[in-house]
Scaffold this active site. Structure first.
Site, short mmCIF file in Angstrom:
data_model
loop_
_atom_site.label_atom_id
_atom_site.label_comp_id
_atom_site.label_asym_id
_atom_site.label_seq_id
_atom_site.Cartn_x
_atom_site.Cartn_y
_atom_site.Cartn_z
N HIS A 1 -36.58 81.41 -52.16
CA HIS A 1 -35.55 82.43 -52.00
C HIS A 1 -34.33 81.78 -51.32
CE1 HIS A 1 -37.32 86.78 -52.22
NE2 HIS A 1 -36.52 86.55 -53.23
N ASP B 1 -32.18 82.66 -49.11
CA ASP B 1 -31.94 82.73 -47.66
C ASP B 1 -32.78 81.73 -46.88
OD1 ASP B 1 -33.99 84.62 -48.54
OD2 ASP B 1 -34.11 85.31 -46.46
ZN LIG Z 1 -38.21 85.73 -49.44
ZN LIG Z 2 -36.35 85.81 -46.49
#
Ligand SMILES: [Zn+2]
Ligand SMILES: [Zn+2]
Length: 275
Positions: free
Chosen positions: A64, A66
């Protein structure tokens, strides 16, 4: 001295002035390791007394954005600050190679500019990529790292990590709902760091895309239950969703405390926890 962790970034994907993106520094047995490389990771590393050039390894929990958006900054900064070529091992789940190859392609003009400009810089960024399977993934100088599969579907596979050194243990779970792999990592751990969400608050936001996030994160209650079920000593709440206001710590800790008797730490950037 057992294991020291510094919460470099406790933010969620939404930008915040006080919280950097997901990243944690782990120091044990003379090793300096990074878990995830979210927004502003290098700035927070400096504040924690570390530089990318000091890293022995980088572990990624999942792909992901982030959790990886500043990995390129770690790689570039490590490269430009080394006086001789130094390999940076990057470990993570399957498809990590694809992500790192894309990142490296993005950096190609910069690599050419710097090598053309500096006579003493004759090598490209040096790193290796290993796509991990569950099990012991690192064992060096008395520091052992165990990976287990977590559940953050449809993001899969995802990995959580347990660091062990001289009888101490710290679990960095990453984003996951409670699952067998997480229990395996957490059993009798000194410290368990969990990215958490308050479903009671998220449900009040009339945005389906935000409400969707409830599906694949541990709530504060679930994190506390995982900690209690596995005889954990200290639970650390991080990557809080939604972003809590400045005075929210006591409320979040109280909710967890209804389900877990051990120590509870409300994560803020640069909080240090030792095991
Ligand atoms: Zn995630
Ligand atoms: Zn996250």
């Amino acid at each position: 001295m057992g294991i020291e962790i510094v919460l470099l970034g406790t933010g969620n994907p939404l930008p915040d002035r006080d919280r950097a993106g997901a990243a944690t520094l782990v120091r044990a047995g003379g090793k300096t390791m990074l878990v995830d490389a979210g927004r502003a990771v290098c700035m927070r590393m400096v504040a924690a007394g570390a530089l990318p050039v000091m890293l022995d390894t980088v572990f990624i929990t999942h792909l992901h954005s982030d959790h990886i958006c500043d990995l390129n900054d770690v790689v570039t900064t490590q490269w430009v600050m080394t006086q001789v070529p130094k390999l940076l091992p990057i470990y993570g789940p399957p498809r990590l190679g694809e992500v790192v190859a894309g990142m490296r392609a993005m950096l190609q003009p910069d690599v050419e500019y710097r090598i053309a400009h500096h006579e003493d810089l004759t090598w490209e960024p040096q790193y290796s990529v290993a796509e991990l399977e569950p099990g012991v993934v690192f064992d060096d100088g008395g520091v052992r790292v165990i990976a287990a599969r977590t559940d953050h579907r449809p993001v899969e596979p995802t990995l959580g990590y347990r660091f062990e050194h001289e009888g101490s243990s710290v679990v960095l779970a990453g984003d996951t709902v409670p699952c067998a792999g997480l229990d395996e990592l957490c059993r009798d751990a000194d410290v368990y760091v969990q990215t958490v969400l308050r479903d009671d608050l998220v449900r009040q936001v009339p945005l389906q895309r935000f409400v969707d996030t409830i599906d694949y994160h541990s709530t504060v209650v679930q994190a506390a239950e995982t900690a209690a079920r596995n005889n954990v000593k200290t639970l650390v709440l991080t990557h809080q969703v939604p972003t809590p206001p400045a005075d929210a710590a006591a409320e979040w800790v109280a909710i967890a405390g209804e389900h877990f008797d051990g120590e509870i730490v409300f994560g803020e950037d640069l909080v240090t926890v030792t095991a």
